[in-house]
Design an enzyme around this catalytic site. Structure first.
Site, PDB file in Angstrom:
ATOM      1  N   HIS A 203       0.850  -1.179  -0.153  1.00  0.00           N
ATOM      2  CA  HIS A 203       0.035   0.053  -0.073  1.00  0.00           C
ATOM      3  C   HIS A 203       0.771   1.276   0.010  1.00  0.00           C
ATOM      4  CE1 HIS A 203      -0.242   1.275   4.478  1.00  0.00           C
ATOM      5  NE2 HIS A 203       0.610   0.089   4.464  1.00  0.00           N
ATOM      6  N   CYS A 326       0.856   5.069  12.122  1.00  0.00           N
ATOM      7  CA  CYS A 326       0.857   4.532  13.204  1.00  0.00           C
ATOM      8  C   CYS A 326       0.959   4.923  14.561  1.00  0.00           C
ATOM      9  CB  CYS A 326       1.795   3.183  13.187  1.00  0.00           C
ATOM     10  SG  CYS A 326       2.395   2.704  11.651  1.00  0.00           S
TER      11      CYS A 326
HETATM   12  N1  PLP Z   1       8.231   0.275   7.551  1.00  0.00           N
HETATM   13  C1  PLP Z   1       8.073   1.565   7.235  1.00  0.00           C
HETATM   14  C2  PLP Z   1       9.470   2.372   7.075  1.00  0.00           C
HETATM   15  C3  PLP Z   1       6.850   2.099   7.242  1.00  0.00           C
HETATM   16  O1  PLP Z   1       6.693   3.437   6.805  1.00  0.00           O
HETATM   17  C4  PLP Z   1       5.640   1.407   7.345  1.00  0.00           C
HETATM   18  C5  PLP Z   1       4.461   1.869   7.341  1.00  0.00           C
HETATM   19  O2  PLP Z   1       4.051   3.115   7.338  1.00  0.00           O
HETATM   20  C6  PLP Z   1       5.874  -0.215   7.733  1.00  0.00           C
HETATM   21  C7  PLP Z   1       7.185  -0.534   7.971  1.00  0.00           C
HETATM   22  C8  PLP Z   1       4.709  -1.046   8.235  1.00  0.00           C
HETATM   23  O3  PLP Z   1       4.030  -1.220   6.994  1.00  0.00           O
HETATM   24  P1  PLP Z   1       2.648  -1.817   6.769  1.00  0.00           P
HETATM   25  O4  PLP Z   1       1.537  -0.531   7.020  1.00  0.00           O
HETATM   26  O5  PLP Z   1       2.503  -2.204   5.510  1.00  0.00           O
HETATM   27  O6  PLP Z   1       2.514  -2.914   7.939  1.00  0.00           O
END
Ligand code: PLP
Length: 382
Positions: A203, A326
């Site tokens: 995504h 997040c």
């Molecule tokens: N790693 C990084 C650098 C991210 O920016 C993100 C999401 O923002 C993730 C991991 C996590 O990815 P996902 O939303 O697909 O779990």
């Protein structure tokens, strides 16, 4: 490129998530209806699904210069990061990471610590970069894994992963890089990076939420996180997300074409245009002295809370962010900015603008006009 966005307005939060590209939707749609087989079934419908899954695996592999057998489909970047860490680290092992990693890595390291592993967190300089020399200093005889991200989600700063990879390869230690924010925005060649594992998320590159991939170099032993069926060569149990994988494959192919077509240079020109159009205001661009992915701009607005600016822009149909999706629900200022030396107050006065493949010059002009208007309004209230 036009994306499937129903809401009008200017969307500049592509590091949180991106809209599907129409070509991606066209590719995945039949897999919800006509071609809905289970890739593990041995009848023709199952074989069709298997062929589509393997085609997608090849497309993802090609994006990063890997072989198809080295790609494991996951449910996203978080699972890929967790798999890379929990799949190789055991109690008593030592891990080196950085304090600017995404929480998918940082909180996994915290849990590994609880389970008896030892973790060293490397600092970054004022430009947001890890110093490869610090890796050398931190390495110990029991260092099992080094995990350093390729591009930071808040600032877009590209880490010296190639240099770190060379150091690590010479030392015979496993090396993982979280490339979630770099994939599809810059060229990636896993052989140049010398990494053993690399995380991707659909995504963030115009495929749907809930699909991702972990590259695992051939021969690198990794324990599964999930147990059950023998999908993904026994490395990730559970029926594969076929529509998701097909979409990720298509998005990877489109990203490759876009990169070959000079898309990154056009995107960074748009990002630079945004920064130039608001340059006369009291701002500071975080990470501007370092190499950055072409779509990200993190800006501190002197004396104006990022949250207030974000809300005012939102009211005008301009979507931006004050930090990683997040943690943006939390009141804490982004840990990445404070790691770069910003005070908590300065970090709270920062906003992240992140462009997508659908972003136009008109979007940038509308956004910069909106920013100027809101900043003028808020400055009067100071
Ligand atoms: N790693 C990084 C650098 C991210 O920016 C993100 C999401 O923002 C993730 C991991 C996590 O990815 P996902 O939303 O697909 O779990």
């Amino acid at each position: 490129m036009e994306a499937m966005t129903a809401m009008r307005g200017v969307y500049l939060d592509n590091n949180a998530t991106t809209p599907l590209l129409p070509e991606v939707f066209d590719a995945l749609r039949p897999f919800f209806f006509e071609n809905f087989g289970n890739a593990s079934s041995s009848h023709e419908r199952g074989r069709q699904a298997r062929r589509a899954l393997e085609k997608a695996r090849g497309q993802v592999a090609t994006l990063i210069g890997a072989s198809p057998g080295e790609i494991i489909f996951t449910c996203g970047g978080t699972e890929s990061d967790n798999m890379a860490l929990f799949g190789v680290v055991s109690p008593g092992d030592h891990v080196i990471t950085s304090i600017i990693e995404h929480h998918a890595v940082l909180y996994s390291c915290k849990r590994l610590r609880d389970l008896g592993a030892d973790v060293t967190y490397l600092r970054v300089d004022g430009g947001g970069m890890v110093n490869p020399d610090d890796i050398m200093t931190a390495m110990r005889p029991n260092t099992r894994l080094i995990s350093i991200m390729l591009a930071n989600n808040e600032t877009g700063v590209i880490q010296p992963v190639e240099e770190i990879g060379r150091i690590v390869a010479d030392a015979g230690i496993l090396f993982h890089t979280d490339a979630v924010q770099a994939a599809g925005k810059v060229l990636i060649d896993i052989n140049q990076l010398h990494c053993d594992m690399l995380s991707l998320s659909g995504h963030k590159l115009h495929a749907p939420q809930g699909i991702g991939a972990l590259y695992v170099r051939k021969g690198a032993a990794i324990r599964p996180l999930l147990y059950g069926g023998s999908q993904e060569r026994g490395r990730r149990a559970g029926t594969e997300n076929l529509p998701g994988a097909v979409a990720l494959g298509k998005a990877a192919e489109l990203s490759r074409d876009w990169l070959a077509d000079g898309g990154a240079a056009k995107m960074s020109a748009l990002r630079d245009r945004l920064e130039q159009m608001i340059a006369e205001m009291p701002i500071r661009i975080n990470g501007a002295s370092a190499p950055r992915v072409p779509n990200t701009s993190n800006i501190t607005f002197d004396g104006i809370l990022g949250r207030t600016l974000m809300t005012e822009l939102d009211l005008r149909g301009i979507t931006v962010s004050t930090g990683s999706a997040c943690s943006s629900g939390s009141a804490n200022p982004p840990h990445v900015l404070m790691a770069m030396g910003l005070t908590p107050r300065e970090a709270s006065c920062s906003v992240r603008f992140s462009l997508g493949k659908q972003t136009t010059e008109e979007d940038i002009d509308t956004a910069s006009e909106g920013i100027r208007e809101v900043v003028r309004k808020l400055q009067h209230k100071l």
